[in-house]
Design an enzyme around this catalytic site. Structure first.
Site, PDB file in Angstrom:
ATOM      1  N   LYS A 111      19.377  -2.022  39.851  1.00 19.89           N
ATOM      2  CA  LYS A 111      19.800  -2.153  41.243  1.00 19.89           C
ATOM      3  C   LYS A 111      18.815  -2.960  42.068  1.00 19.89           C
ATOM      4  O   LYS A 111      19.168  -3.516  43.096  1.00 19.89           O
ATOM      5  CB  LYS A 111      19.976  -0.765  41.882  1.00 19.89           C
ATOM      6  CG  LYS A 111      21.125   0.037  41.278  1.00 19.89           C
ATOM      7  CD  LYS A 111      21.415   1.287  42.105  1.00 19.89           C
ATOM      8  CE  LYS A 111      22.560   2.085  41.509  1.00 19.89           C
ATOM      9  NZ  LYS A 111      22.627   3.456  42.026  1.00 19.89           N
ATOM     10  N   LYS A 192      29.398   1.759  32.795  1.00 20.99           N
ATOM     11  CA  LYS A 192      29.808   3.127  33.122  1.00 20.99           C
ATOM     12  C   LYS A 192      30.666   3.129  34.394  1.00 20.99           C
ATOM     13  O   LYS A 192      30.502   2.269  35.267  1.00 20.99           O
ATOM     14  CB  LYS A 192      28.581   4.024  33.286  1.00 20.99           C
ATOM     15  CG  LYS A 192      27.758   3.690  34.486  1.00 20.99           C
ATOM     16  CD  LYS A 192      26.701   4.734  34.818  1.00 20.99           C
ATOM     17  CE  LYS A 192      26.040   4.305  36.113  1.00 20.99           C
ATOM     18  NZ  LYS A 192      24.929   5.039  36.577  1.00 20.99           N
ATOM     19  N   LYS A 195      30.603   5.105  41.270  1.00 25.01           N
ATOM     20  CA  LYS A 195      31.099   5.201  42.648  1.00 25.01           C
ATOM     21  C   LYS A 195      30.799   3.918  43.399  1.00 25.01           C
ATOM     22  O   LYS A 195      31.579   3.458  44.201  1.00 25.01           O
ATOM     23  CB  LYS A 195      30.370   6.320  43.413  1.00 25.01           C
ATOM     24  CG  LYS A 195      30.659   7.721  42.972  1.00 25.01           C
ATOM     25  CD  LYS A 195      30.097   8.683  44.018  1.00 25.01           C
ATOM     26  CE  LYS A 195      29.048   9.627  43.549  1.00 25.01           C
ATOM     27  NZ  LYS A 195      27.854   9.316  42.928  1.00 25.01           N
TER      28      LYS A 195
HETATM   29  P1  TYM Z   1      25.358  10.315  40.754  1.00 23.68           P
HETATM   30  O1  TYM Z   1      25.710  10.661  42.147  1.00 23.68           O
HETATM   31  O2  TYM Z   1      25.408   8.886  40.342  1.00 23.68           O
HETATM   32  O3  TYM Z   1      26.283  11.106  39.749  1.00 23.68           O
HETATM   33  C1  TYM Z   1      26.458  12.514  39.801  1.00 23.68           C
HETATM   34  C2  TYM Z   1      26.557  13.070  38.396  1.00 23.68           C
HETATM   35  O4  TYM Z   1      27.631  12.445  37.694  1.00 23.68           O
HETATM   36  C3  TYM Z   1      27.147  11.881  36.475  1.00 23.68           C
HETATM   37  N1  TYM Z   1      27.873  10.631  36.212  1.00 23.68           N
HETATM   38  C4  TYM Z   1      28.537  10.367  35.096  1.00 23.68           C
HETATM   39  N2  TYM Z   1      28.737  11.078  33.975  1.00 23.68           N
HETATM   40  C5  TYM Z   1      29.482  10.511  32.991  1.00 23.68           C
HETATM   41  N3  TYM Z   1      30.030   9.272  33.099  1.00 23.68           N
HETATM   42  C6  TYM Z   1      29.845   8.526  34.202  1.00 23.68           C
HETATM   43  N4  TYM Z   1      30.399   7.322  34.304  1.00 23.68           N
HETATM   44  C7  TYM Z   1      29.067   9.067  35.263  1.00 23.68           C
HETATM   45  N5  TYM Z   1      28.695   8.595  36.485  1.00 23.68           N
HETATM   46  C8  TYM Z   1      27.952   9.569  37.048  1.00 23.68           C
HETATM   47  C9  TYM Z   1      25.678  11.605  36.713  1.00 23.68           C
HETATM   48  O5  TYM Z   1      24.968  11.547  35.507  1.00 23.68           O
HETATM   49  C10 TYM Z   1      25.291  12.784  37.575  1.00 23.68           C
HETATM   50  O6  TYM Z   1      24.989  13.899  36.778  1.00 23.68           O
HETATM   51  N6  TYM Z   1      20.348  10.473  40.730  1.00 23.68           N
HETATM   52  C11 TYM Z   1      21.557  11.280  40.679  1.00 23.68           C
HETATM   53  C12 TYM Z   1      21.646  12.307  41.779  1.00 23.68           C
HETATM   54  C13 TYM Z   1      20.501  13.260  41.860  1.00 23.68           C
HETATM   55  C14 TYM Z   1      20.224  14.325  40.974  1.00 23.68           C
HETATM   56  C15 TYM Z   1      19.069  14.964  41.507  1.00 23.68           C
HETATM   57  C16 TYM Z   1      20.833  14.785  39.807  1.00 23.68           C
HETATM   58  C17 TYM Z   1      19.542  13.270  42.833  1.00 23.68           C
HETATM   59  N7  TYM Z   1      18.701  14.308  42.631  1.00 23.68           N
HETATM   60  C18 TYM Z   1      18.512  16.054  40.865  1.00 23.68           C
HETATM   61  C19 TYM Z   1      20.244  15.885  39.181  1.00 23.68           C
HETATM   62  C20 TYM Z   1      19.099  16.515  39.705  1.00 23.68           C
HETATM   63  C21 TYM Z   1      22.750  10.361  40.822  1.00 23.68           C
HETATM   64  O7  TYM Z   1      22.666   9.296  41.369  1.00 23.68           O
HETATM   65  O8  TYM Z   1      23.933  10.929  40.386  1.00 23.68           O
END
Ligand code: TYM
Length: 328
Positions: A111, A192, A195
């Site tokens: 990014k 992948k 969003k």
């Molecule tokens: P985020 O908001 O991108 O996604 C939320 C959760 O969904 C999972 N995910 C997916 N799993 C399978 N296939 C996909 N295409 C896919 N896209 C998203 C992500 O792995 C995630 O579990 N950095 C994190 C948010 C975060 C977080 C945390 C997570 C901030 N602090 C502490 C765990 C613990 C994120 O951007 O997730």
């Protein structure tokens, strides 16, 4: 009891990648563990986002999570910025992490593209994420595969802090599902589902109508080989459809593949399974969206519970690193 923490950014509509890769695990854990789930609004500030959109998406994301099955009476559901300890512990962890390890994170490389104009917070993002996790003495972090590296860093920071300043943090583990840990964009099976960066036709939102779901799945990119076989390496588009169906039905993707010899019938069954899986979620989103006061009340209760746990860990970390106690 095992402590579980996970989070999701309010950066767009929740999609089936979030649902199958993470949120389903969160729902299942509610009755067997002590669970905290967080809408991580501070993380969404690392990329450009309109303030009004951030405000509405934060609530919409909470609605989506509750509609997907998170029950504020059985888990602690809250908004990250409502608990200021996250930002404060993040600073202590930025003072534990090195520039080199943050710069090497794939998310920053993807990014950030090495641009001077990239926000400094995109670099320090994983320290904030580590703070989210470590504040709650978390044992397990259920996430999709894309978060593996960030959790590895959270572990490293916990171990480093503990060895430098004395035992302060529980060292967390990532918990990644065996299937659908990386749901791919239906239009670009090499990327992948996302969003913020996914294609509109390749991303199935949890609130999509049955017609939208059917259209997107029907137009999913597969390949030109004949026959249906589960081979994520060389046939990612087909494997993606098989994994989605597998998670929806509980059957092994190879067994499912053996029942089809053409993509048409497979796609039609994937679409039907998704429509059935998401119908109750969609109905609950409609109900909850009409009742924002209930959602806000749930988030307020969640923030107050979370803050109680977080302040104990933060005080421990402050004392360990040498900060003087705050005047009462
Ligand atoms: P985020 O908001 O991108 O996604 C939320 C959760 O969904 C999972 N995910 C997916 N799993 C399978 N296939 C996909 N295409 C896919 N896209 C998203 C992500 O792995 C995630 O579990 N950095 C994190 C948010 C975060 C977080 C945390 C997570 C901030 N602090 C502490 C765990 C613990 C994120 O951007 O997730």
């Amino acid at each position: 009891m095992t402590r579980i923490f996970s989070g999701v950014q309010p950066s767009g509509d929740l999609h089936i990648g979030n649902y199958l890769g993470a949120i389903r695990q969160w729902v299942a854990a509610q009755d067997v563990a002590d669970t905290l789930y967080c809408v991580v609004d501070l993380h969404a500030l690392t990329l450009e986002i309109d303030p009004a959109a951030l405000r509405s998406r934060t609530l919409e994301t909470a609605v989506g999570l509750m509609a997907a099955g998170l029950d504020p009476d059985r888990c602690t559901l809250f908004v990250q910025s409502h608990v200021p300890a996250h930002a404060e512990l993040a600073w202590l962890l930025e003072c534990t992490a090195t520039y080199g390890e943050l710069r090497r994170m794939t998310q920053f490389k993807d990014k950030g593209n090495d641009q001077e104009s990239v926000r400094a917070s995109l670099l320090t993002y994983p320290a904030l994420m580590a703070a989210d996790i470590l504040l709650y003495d978390t044992d397990d972090v259920p996430v999709g595969d894309d978060q593996r590296q960030h959790i590895e860093l959270a572990r490293d920071l916990a171990i480093r802090f503990n060895s430098r300043y004395g035992d302060t943090f529980v060292v967390p583990r990532a918990s990644i599902p065996p299937l659908a840990a990386r749901v791919m964009d239906l239009q670009r099976p090499d990327k992948k589902m996302s969003k913020s960066t996914g294609t509109p036709l390749g991303t199935v939102a949890i609130t999509d109508s049955p017609d939208e779901i059917a259209k997107k799945v029907r137009r999913a990119v597969t390949d030109t080989e004949s026959g249906v076989r589960y081979d994520p390496e060389s046939r990612p588009g087909v494997a993606n459809l098989l994994e989605i169906l597998s998670v929806a039905t509980g059957e092994d993707p190879r067994v499912i593949a053996s029942r089809y010899d053409a993509y048409g019938p497979l796609k039609s069954d994937v679409a039907d399974a998704l429509v059935e899986l998401l119908a109750p979620v969609r109905a609950r989103v409609a109900g909850l969206s009409a009742d924002p006061a209930t959602v806000s009340a749930a988030l307020e209760k969640g923030a107050s519970k979370a803050a109680g746990v977080a302040s104990v860990t933060l005080d421990r970390a402050r004392a360990a690193i040498g900060l003087t106690p705050r005047p009462r």
